[in-house]
Write a protein that holds these residues in place. Structure first.
Motif, PDB file in Angstrom:
ATOM      1  N   HIS A  20       0.824  -1.211   0.000  1.00 39.25           N
ATOM      2  CA  HIS A  20       0.000   0.000   0.000  1.00 39.25           C
ATOM      3  C   HIS A  20       0.858   1.261   0.000  1.00 39.25           C
ATOM      4  O   HIS A  20       0.474   2.284  -0.569  1.00 39.25           O
ATOM      5  CB  HIS A  20      -0.958  -0.004   1.202  1.00 39.25           C
ATOM      6  CG  HIS A  20      -0.294   0.143   2.530  1.00 39.25           C
ATOM      7  ND1 HIS A  20       0.455  -0.856   3.102  1.00 39.25           N
ATOM      8  CD2 HIS A  20      -0.271   1.189   3.393  1.00 39.25           C
ATOM      9  CE1 HIS A  20       0.910  -0.447   4.264  1.00 39.25           C
ATOM     10  NE2 HIS A  20       0.490   0.794   4.465  1.00 39.25           N
ATOM     11  N   ALA A  24       1.047   4.198  -2.751  1.00 37.85           N
ATOM     12  CA  ALA A  24       0.969   5.598  -2.329  1.00 37.85           C
ATOM     13  C   ALA A  24       2.106   6.425  -2.916  1.00 37.85           C
ATOM     14  O   ALA A  24       1.900   7.572  -3.336  1.00 37.85           O
ATOM     15  CB  ALA A  24       0.997   5.681  -0.803  1.00 37.85           C
ATOM     16  N   ARG A  86      -2.388  15.879   3.474  1.00 39.37           N
ATOM     17  CA  ARG A  86      -3.245  15.299   2.431  1.00 39.37           C
ATOM     18  C   ARG A  86      -4.559  16.067   2.322  1.00 39.37           C
ATOM     19  O   ARG A  86      -5.056  16.317   1.223  1.00 39.37           O
ATOM     20  CB  ARG A  86      -3.523  13.838   2.743  1.00 39.37           C
ATOM     21  CG  ARG A  86      -4.579  13.207   1.844  1.00 39.37           C
ATOM     22  CD  ARG A  86      -4.915  11.798   2.315  1.00 39.37           C
ATOM     23  NE  ARG A  86      -6.124  11.291   1.680  1.00 39.37           N
ATOM     24  CZ  ARG A  86      -7.354  11.504   2.129  1.00 39.37           C
ATOM     25  NH1 ARG A  86      -7.522  12.259   3.214  1.00 39.37           N
ATOM     26  NH2 ARG A  86      -8.407  11.008   1.499  1.00 39.37           N
ATOM     27  N   PHE A 194      -5.871   6.913  -2.670  1.00 46.59           N
ATOM     28  CA  PHE A 194      -4.626   6.142  -2.680  1.00 46.59           C
ATOM     29  C   PHE A 194      -3.513   6.699  -1.799  1.00 46.59           C
ATOM     30  O   PHE A 194      -2.484   6.048  -1.641  1.00 46.59           O
ATOM     31  CB  PHE A 194      -4.112   6.015  -4.116  1.00 46.59           C
ATOM     32  CG  PHE A 194      -5.056   5.297  -5.034  1.00 46.59           C
ATOM     33  CD1 PHE A 194      -5.190   3.923  -4.978  1.00 46.59           C
ATOM     34  CD2 PHE A 194      -5.835   6.010  -5.947  1.00 46.59           C
ATOM     35  CE1 PHE A 194      -6.062   3.257  -5.815  1.00 46.59           C
ATOM     36  CE2 PHE A 194      -6.719   5.354  -6.792  1.00 46.59           C
ATOM     37  CZ  PHE A 194      -6.843   3.976  -6.724  1.00 46.59           C
ATOM     38  N   ILE A 195      -3.693   7.875  -1.255  1.00 43.76           N
ATOM     39  CA  ILE A 195      -2.629   8.496  -0.465  1.00 43.76           C
ATOM     40  C   ILE A 195      -3.111   8.678   0.973  1.00 43.76           C
ATOM     41  O   ILE A 195      -4.151   9.299   1.202  1.00 43.76           O
ATOM     42  CB  ILE A 195      -2.222   9.857  -1.061  1.00 43.76           C
ATOM     43  CG1 ILE A 195      -1.624   9.644  -2.459  1.00 43.76           C
ATOM     44  CG2 ILE A 195      -1.218  10.571  -0.159  1.00 43.76           C
ATOM     45  CD1 ILE A 195      -1.342  10.918  -3.204  1.00 43.76           C
TER      46      ILE A 195
END
Length: 497
Positions: A20, A24, A86, A194-195
């Motif tokens: 993962h 990322a 983020r 995804f981040i």
């Protein structure tokens, strides 16, 4: 409120990257470089947009997003440490997507500029991708992970020009604008799904809203005044008012910044020659990156006898002409990193800036066909490779680890201001020998020659300004590691020499 932080690497157990995190990193690389691809699309589309909208103010197509991005950057960095990196990047990307849609649908030049300005909000967040890497990746892997994210620029340098050229040649400027929408939409999806969020927070520092407003107002007034000088007259009251008023506001900014606890720009650090010398030299040298505007206009403007001295190339042809210089620039950048461990980095920056000046002099006389451009490009590519590699090294060399964040922020603000002014001046210089037809601005051969002379002078001045700095630390002499930004008391305290 006290600050709360998490040590980089605590977000992931062990020292290996999980699947993962690898995913990322791939999407973080995209978020870090998406603005560069959009910049290529915008640059390629400039000539078509200027002619279609019949405007002599095409400079603002580039300046509007860069100015707004520049002056929102400090607020973005502050919000990122307070509310999450983020989350701030995602918010900025959504706003940028809204701006891109406005630009793509625009039927007037002012509306197009509004959309482009809003889209510039995201550009100021791209650097946060590297901060997220430090916060979520295991400590032992931070170096390699950061390098992998940064390596995405190589893909942009090679594939980006051909992607943007293919879109423009097939679908015109409107296709380029809609492609920007798609690219920003991918960024939104990447950040949304995804981040991961960074666990690092700092609730202690207040944001300098007054300083940000003063600096933004002052610089925008000066840049706008320079742009209107040719049309209104350099001695007109409006131009003098904009230039004088803008400079007065900047002076007030300097006074305010020297008296507040959490300044936008660290005035106390300017008392030290390594720091103010670095700010002055890197800001002047960074202006050379604005020369790309001249290249786009020269290559893509139509060739019309007695009106336009553009080469009339397709965007794809221009990308092919620039292709040989890309590996030279990349190779120089990689080699310069090794040279910085052995030589004073200011000498490397001075050499790069001087070589760029030489390349601009060559361009004055050899810019009439592809063969001439390809033959003269190695000098400029080597010079630019030295410049882009040495600039961040000098920031590291000029400050202590605890000042790294302040140093990077100050250099970013100063260089952004200089670039905005240099870009506007370049357009003004070209317009002096240009012609206007049906409301659109065209450029003569003398226009392009004068622009190249301008950038040759900037390169030479940049090389000389490097010696405003004393001898700077080589990379093998710099204290490694990072530390939090200093408090007001720490900032004014003397540092060991």
């Amino acid at each position: 409120m006290t600050s709360t932080t998490a040590t980089p690497g605590e977000a992931e157990r062990g020292s290996r990257l999980g699947a993962h995190l690898v995913v990322a990193l791939v999407f973080l690389s995209w978020t870090a470089h998406a603005s560069s691809i959009i910049g290529l699309l915008a640059g390629n589309a400039t000539a078509q947009i200027a002619i279609h909208f019949r405007t002599t103010q095409i400079a603002w197509f580039t300046l509007a997003p860069s100015l707004l991005g520049l002056f929102l950057s400090p607020a973005i960095y502050w919000a990122a440490t307070r509310y999450g990196k983020r989350r701030v990047m995602l918010s900025a990307a959504v706003l940028a997507l809204f701006g891109d849609v406005i630009a793509a649908l625009a039927t007037s030049f002012p509306l197009l500029l509004l959309g482009r300005a809003i889209s510039g909000i995201y550009a100021g967040t791209a650097v946060l991708a590297y901060a997220i890497v430090r916060d979520i990746v295991p400590k032992k892997s931070v170096g390699s992970a950061s390098g992998a994210v940064a390596g995405g620029i190589a893909v942009v340098g090679v594939a980006g020009p051909f992607l943007s050229a293919g879109v423009l040649d097939s679908f015109g400027y409107r296709g380029a604008l809609w492609t920007m929408v798609c690219l920003t939409a991918v960024t939104v999806v990447a950040l949304l799904f995804f981040i991961p969020e960074s666990p690092v927070r700092d609730q202690s520092k207040r944001f300098d809203w007054i300083g940000s407003l003063l600096l933004g107002t002052g610089v925008t007034a000066v840049v706008y005044g320079i742009g209107q000088g040719s049309d209104w007259g350099w001695t007109s009251g409006r131009v003098i008012g904009l230039l004088g008023g803008g400079l007065a506001v900047i002076l007030v900014f300097v006074i305010v910044e020297s008296r507040i606890e959490h300044p936008l720009f660290p005035m106390a650090m300017l008392k030290r020659r390594p720091f103010w010398g670095m700010i002055a030299a890197t800001s002047v040298v960074y202006c050379v990156t604005s020369v790309g505007t001249v290249g786009y206009l020269l290559a893509l403007y139509p060739k019309i006898p007695h009106l336009s001295a553009g080469l009339g190339w397709s965007a794809t042809h221009y990308a092919l002409v620039g292709l040989p210089g890309a590996p030279i620039l990349l190779g120089t950048a990689l080699f310069a990193g090794r040279l910085a461990k052995r030589f004073d980095p200011r000498l490397l920056l001075a050499t790069g800036s001087a070589l760029f000046a030489v390349s601009m002099v060559l361009s004055v006389y050899f810019h009439y066909n592809a063969t001439q451009m390809i033959a003269t490009s190695p000098v400029g590519s080597i010079g630019m490779g030295l410049v882009i590699t040495t600039l961040p090294i000098l920031v590291i060399s000029a400050v202590e680890p605890r000042e790294q964040a302040l140093g990077n922020g100050a250099q970013s603000i100063a260089s952004g201001i200089f670039i905005a002014v240099a870009t506007q001046v370049a357009y003004v210089v070209m317009a002096q020998k240009g012609l206007s037809s049906h409301g659109a601005q065209f450029y003569s051969d003398a226009s392009f020659k004068n622009a190249y002379w301008l950038f040759a002078g900037i390169g030479a001045l940049g090389a000389l300004s490097c010696f405003l700095m004393p001898r700077m630390k080589r990379m093998d002499e710099v204290e490694s590691g990072q530390a939090p930004a200093p408090s007001a008391e720490e900032e004014s305290a003397p540092l060991p020499r």
